[in-house]
Design a protein around this motif. Structure first.
Motif, mmCIF file in Angstrom:
data_model
loop_
_atom_site.group_PDB
_atom_site.id
_atom_site.type_symbol
_atom_site.label_atom_id
_atom_site.label_comp_id
_atom_site.label_asym_id
_atom_site.label_seq_id
_atom_site.Cartn_x
_atom_site.Cartn_y
_atom_site.Cartn_z
ATOM 1 N N ARG A 71 0.845 -1.206 0.000
ATOM 2 C CA ARG A 71 0.000 0.000 0.000
ATOM 3 C C ARG A 71 0.880 1.256 0.000
ATOM 4 N NH1 ARG A 71 -1.299 2.818 4.134
ATOM 5 N NH2 ARG A 71 -1.022 1.154 5.664
ATOM 6 N N LEU A 72 1.969 1.237 0.787
ATOM 7 C CA LEU A 72 2.857 2.409 0.840
ATOM 8 C C LEU A 72 3.562 2.617 -0.508
ATOM 9 C CD1 LEU A 72 4.085 1.889 4.452
ATOM 10 C CD2 LEU A 72 2.912 3.912 3.607
ATOM 11 N N ALA A 73 3.898 1.520 -1.182
ATOM 12 C CA ALA A 73 4.520 1.630 -2.516
ATOM 13 C C ALA A 73 3.526 2.261 -3.489
ATOM 14 C CB ALA A 73 4.954 0.256 -3.014
ATOM 15 N N GLN A 74 2.245 1.898 -3.348
ATOM 16 C CA GLN A 74 1.225 2.491 -4.233
ATOM 17 C C GLN A 74 1.042 3.969 -3.920
ATOM 18 O OE1 GLN A 74 -1.670 -0.549 -3.257
ATOM 19 N NE2 GLN A 74 -1.642 -1.336 -5.370
ATOM 20 N N GLU A 75 1.018 4.309 -2.610
ATOM 21 C CA GLU A 75 0.836 5.728 -2.227
ATOM 22 C C GLU A 75 2.009 6.586 -2.694
ATOM 23 O OE1 GLU A 75 -1.888 4.756 1.681
ATOM 24 O OE2 GLU A 75 0.028 5.778 1.987
ATOM 25 N N ALA A 76 3.214 5.981 -2.727
ATOM 26 C CA ALA A 76 4.405 6.742 -3.151
ATOM 27 C C ALA A 76 4.519 6.798 -4.673
ATOM 28 C CB ALA A 76 5.667 6.093 -2.562
ATOM 29 N N GLY A 77 3.598 6.138 -5.378
ATOM 30 C CA GLY A 77 3.624 6.171 -6.846
ATOM 31 C C GLY A 77 4.597 5.153 -7.446
ATOM 32 N N TYR A 78 5.122 4.223 -6.633
ATOM 33 C CA TYR A 78 6.057 3.217 -7.158
ATOM 34 C C TYR A 78 5.321 1.987 -7.685
ATOM 35 C CZ TYR A 78 9.623 5.904 -4.677
ATOM 36 O OH TYR A 78 10.438 6.897 -4.234
ATOM 37 N N ALA A 79 4.132 1.709 -7.126
ATOM 38 C CA ALA A 79 3.377 0.529 -7.586
ATOM 39 C C ALA A 79 2.086 0.986 -8.244
ATOM 40 C CB ALA A 79 3.069 -0.386 -6.402
ATOM 41 N N GLU A 80 1.675 0.255 -9.283
ATOM 42 C CA GLU A 80 0.413 0.536 -9.981
ATOM 43 C C GLU A 80 -0.756 0.133 -9.072
ATOM 44 O OE1 GLU A 80 0.180 1.234 -13.461
ATOM 45 O OE2 GLU A 80 2.351 1.385 -13.643
ATOM 46 N N ALA A 81 -1.961 0.650 -9.422
ATOM 47 C CA ALA A 81 -3.162 0.224 -8.701
ATOM 48 C C ALA A 81 -3.286 -1.298 -8.813
ATOM 49 C CB ALA A 81 -4.384 0.903 -9.300
ATOM 50 N N ASP A 82 -3.018 -1.851 -10.013
ATOM 51 C CA ASP A 82 -2.919 -3.310 -10.169
ATOM 52 C C ASP A 82 -1.424 -3.652 -10.222
ATOM 53 O OD1 ASP A 82 -2.781 -5.925 -10.840
ATOM 54 O OD2 ASP A 82 -3.891 -5.766 -12.722
ATOM 55 N N PRO A 83 -0.863 -4.145 -9.114
ATOM 56 C CA PRO A 83 0.590 -4.340 -9.054
ATOM 57 C C PRO A 83 1.068 -5.687 -9.599
ATOM 58 C CG PRO A 83 -0.371 -4.851 -6.937
ATOM 59 C CD PRO A 83 -1.523 -4.514 -7.855
ATOM 60 N N THR A 84 0.162 -6.457 -10.235
ATOM 61 C CA THR A 84 0.478 -7.854 -10.588
ATOM 62 C C THR A 84 1.769 -7.987 -11.389
ATOM 63 O OG1 THR A 84 -1.890 -8.153 -10.754
ATOM 64 C CG2 THR A 84 -0.535 -9.967 -11.551
ATOM 65 N N MET A 85 1.935 -7.117 -12.390
ATOM 66 C CA MET A 85 3.100 -7.293 -13.272
ATOM 67 C C MET A 85 4.405 -7.197 -12.474
ATOM 68 S SD MET A 85 3.728 -5.809 -17.016
ATOM 69 C CE MET A 85 5.348 -5.905 -17.783
ATOM 70 N N ASP A 86 4.446 -6.306 -11.480
ATOM 71 C CA ASP A 86 5.652 -6.171 -10.659
ATOM 72 C C ASP A 86 5.783 -7.321 -9.660
ATOM 73 O OD1 ASP A 86 6.539 -3.747 -11.773
ATOM 74 O OD2 ASP A 86 5.160 -2.602 -10.522
ATOM 75 N N VAL A 87 4.753 -7.520 -8.826
ATOM 76 C CA VAL A 87 4.917 -8.438 -7.686
ATOM 77 C C VAL A 87 4.957 -9.906 -8.107
ATOM 78 C CG1 VAL A 87 3.912 -6.795 -6.061
ATOM 79 C CG2 VAL A 87 2.442 -8.552 -7.100
ATOM 80 N N SER A 88 4.437 -10.220 -9.310
ATOM 81 C CA SER A 88 4.470 -11.622 -9.770
ATOM 82 C C SER A 88 5.826 -11.997 -10.366
ATOM 83 C CB SER A 88 3.409 -11.830 -10.860
ATOM 84 O OG SER A 88 3.786 -11.096 -12.021
ATOM 85 N N GLY A 89 6.666 -10.986 -10.634
ATOM 86 C CA GLY A 89 7.960 -11.253 -11.272
ATOM 87 C C GLY A 89 7.926 -11.086 -12.781
ATOM 88 N N LEU A 90 6.735 -10.800 -13.363
ATOM 89 C CA LEU A 90 6.626 -10.706 -14.832
ATOM 90 C C LEU A 90 7.454 -9.548 -15.398
ATOM 91 C CD1 LEU A 90 5.409 -11.537 -17.556
ATOM 92 C CD2 LEU A 90 3.366 -10.191 -16.991
ATOM 93 N N ASP A 91 7.434 -8.398 -14.729
ATOM 94 C CA ASP A 91 8.202 -7.235 -15.203
ATOM 95 C C ASP A 91 9.696 -7.587 -15.267
ATOM 96 O OD1 ASP A 91 8.386 -4.062 -15.427
ATOM 97 O OD2 ASP A 91 9.878 -4.692 -13.959
ATOM 98 N N ALA A 92 10.194 -8.222 -14.210
ATOM 99 C CA ALA A 92 11.619 -8.610 -14.194
ATOM 100 C C ALA A 92 11.894 -9.659 -15.270
ATOM 101 C CB ALA A 92 12.008 -9.136 -12.815
ATOM 102 N N ALA A 93 10.928 -10.565 -15.484
ATOM 103 C CA ALA A 93 11.119 -11.616 -16.494
ATOM 104 C C ALA A 93 11.232 -11.017 -17.899
ATOM 105 C CB ALA A 93 9.967 -12.622 -16.425
ATOM 106 N N CYS A 94 10.421 -9.984 -18.183
ATOM 107 C CA CYS A 94 10.504 -9.324 -19.504
ATOM 108 C C CYS A 94 11.920 -8.780 -19.713
ATOM 109 C CB CYS A 94 9.512 -8.163 -19.589
ATOM 110 S SG CYS A 94 7.795 -8.660 -19.692
ATOM 111 N N LYS A 95 12.452 -8.112 -18.688
ATOM 112 C CA LYS A 95 13.794 -7.516 -18.818
ATOM 113 C C LYS A 95 14.854 -8.619 -18.976
ATOM 114 C CE LYS A 95 12.180 -3.715 -15.989
ATOM 115 N NZ LYS A 95 12.036 -3.225 -14.609
ATOM 116 N N LEU A 96 14.641 -9.737 -18.266
ATOM 117 C CA LEU A 96 15.607 -10.843 -18.367
ATOM 118 C C LEU A 96 15.614 -11.434 -19.779
ATOM 119 C CD1 LEU A 96 17.631 -12.514 -16.726
ATOM 120 C CD2 LEU A 96 15.751 -14.053 -16.098
#
Ligand SMILES: NC(=O)c1ccc[n+]([C@@H]2O[C@H](COP(=O)([O-])OP(=O)(O)OC[C@H]3O[C@@H](n4cnc5c(N)ncnc54)[C@H](OP(=O)(O)O)[C@@H]3O)[C@@H](O)[C@H]2O)c1
Length: 334
Positions: A183-208
């Motif tokens: 929730r704090l990451a979302q309030e600080a603008g670091y996480a999206e309202a739907d954080p799935t792509m980040d917290v599931s590892g998909l964002d990191a997997a794309c970069k890999l």
């Protein structure tokens, strides 16, 4: 036909965090850019969904019609910073078809369609540049393509997602539980309202996947990546591991010689260099045949840092535009 001294004109597809960070960066660097290029750089217009939305930085012209950018013969470089797979995929193909230089920050698109889009760019004699798609402000793709072209990368490992690193840092250092840190990451603008792509590892997997292409010349699909996220971590586990001197980090790692390509939580000793990368920072460690172990850390996201990486690509694309104009001028005198 353009004059030899004309501006280099850029059309933006998207004017959100990265698009506006890019324009802020250009405003801060305007004199340097013109003198380095030998021609002024002009952002012609930007495509948005809602032209009435409040922005942190202004632009003379916004449009909601992609054709105003893709089919404008005055636009030399199309910069895709809208994100998502569609319509970004179609727009990039159209821009290349219209023989424009293309810059994109879109990791999802490149992980899924990178080779096809690169081949299309090559067939059209145009550049497709994407430095910002991997680790935002850390200029790693050019380093691999140019600085390490005489070496051989053998292993890629790092922290490729700032949002999850922010959450994990708070869980470890402040003892917060996962929902609170998220929730704090979302309030600080670091996480999206739907954080799935980040917290599931998909964002990191794309970069890999993109880094494996650049480092090993190997093509992996996202489904090839063994992937897990941070959603199931709890404070009890963190407390137990901390007593043993280990902390959790979401690590992306590829060792093609072992067939290993994965994203998941690893419990690292507190002395490990990657353990010291905290908050929204990203880091990359490469093992190479000649140089040994190399390490970079820095901002993996954020408007200005990512906009700066996009601007570097625009500068390279602009040089190509000016070289092409120079050739036409020498051949035709126009
Ligand atoms: N944010 C970062 O720090 C960062 C770092 C590295 C890479 N990236 C990549 O950069 C890209 C852009 O990210 P961002 O954070 O800037 O996204 P963002 O803030 O959500 O901005 C997206 C922009 O694209 C526009 N847009 C989206 N879909 C559209 C559509 N169908 N038609 C017309 N306009 C559309 C939006 O219009 P409205 O403004 O009207 O809604 C907005 O201006 C993504 O590929 C992302 O993965 C971002």
């Amino acid at each position: 036909m353009k004059n030899y001294q004309d501006d280099v004109r850029v059309g933006l597809l998207g004017f959100g965090t990265v698009g506006q960070g890019l324009v802020q960066g250009i405003n801060l660097q305007i004199d340097n850019i013109s003198s380095r290029l030998g021609a002024p750089l002009k952002i012609q217009r930007a495509l948005v969904q809602d032209a009435n939305k409040k922005r942190v930085v202004g632009l003379p012209e916004l449009t909601t019609n992609a054709r105003d950018i893709l089919e404008d013969p005055d636009i030399d470089i199309v910069v895709e910073v809208m994100g998502g797979e569609q319509p970004a995929y179609d727009y990039i193909k159209q821009a290349l078809g219209q023989r424009k230089q293309v810059v994109t920050a879109n990791k999802l698109l490149l992980a899924q369609h990178g080779p096809e889009l690169k081949a299309l760019a090559q067939r059209n004699g145009k550049g497709l540049l994407y430095e910002a798609s991997v680790l935002g402000g850390i200029p790693i793709l050019r380093t691999i393509q140019h600085g390490l072209c005489g070496d051989k990368v053998e292993e890629v490992k790092g922290i490729f997602n700032g949002t999850t690193n922010f959450i994990l840092t708070r869980m470890v250092e402040l003892g917060e539980d996962y929902p609170t840190a998220l929730r704090l990451a979302q309030e600080a603008g670091y996480a999206e309202a739907d954080p799935t792509m980040d917290v599931s590892g998909l964002d990191a997997a794309c970069k890999l996947v993109i880094l494996c292409r650049e480092c090993f010349d190997l093509e992996f699909h996202l489904k090839d990546v063994t992937m897990s996220g941070i959603e199931h971590l709890d404070q009890r586990q963190i407390t137990l591991e901390k007593r043993q001197g280990r902390i959790p980090k979401l690590i992306a790692c590829a060792k093609p010689q072992n067939g290993e390509i994965q994203v998941g939580v690893q419990w690292l000793p507190e002395t490990d260099l990657l353990s010291r990368v905290s908050g929204v920072q990203n880091a990359l460690s490469l093992k190479t045949l000649l140089a040994g172990e190399l390490f970079w850390s820095g901002p993996g996201a954020g408007g200005l840092a990512t906009g700066g990486a996009v601007l570097g690509d625009i500068m390279e694309a602009a040089e190509r535009v000016l070289t092409e104009r120079d050739t036409v001028f020498q051949q035709t005198g126009k």
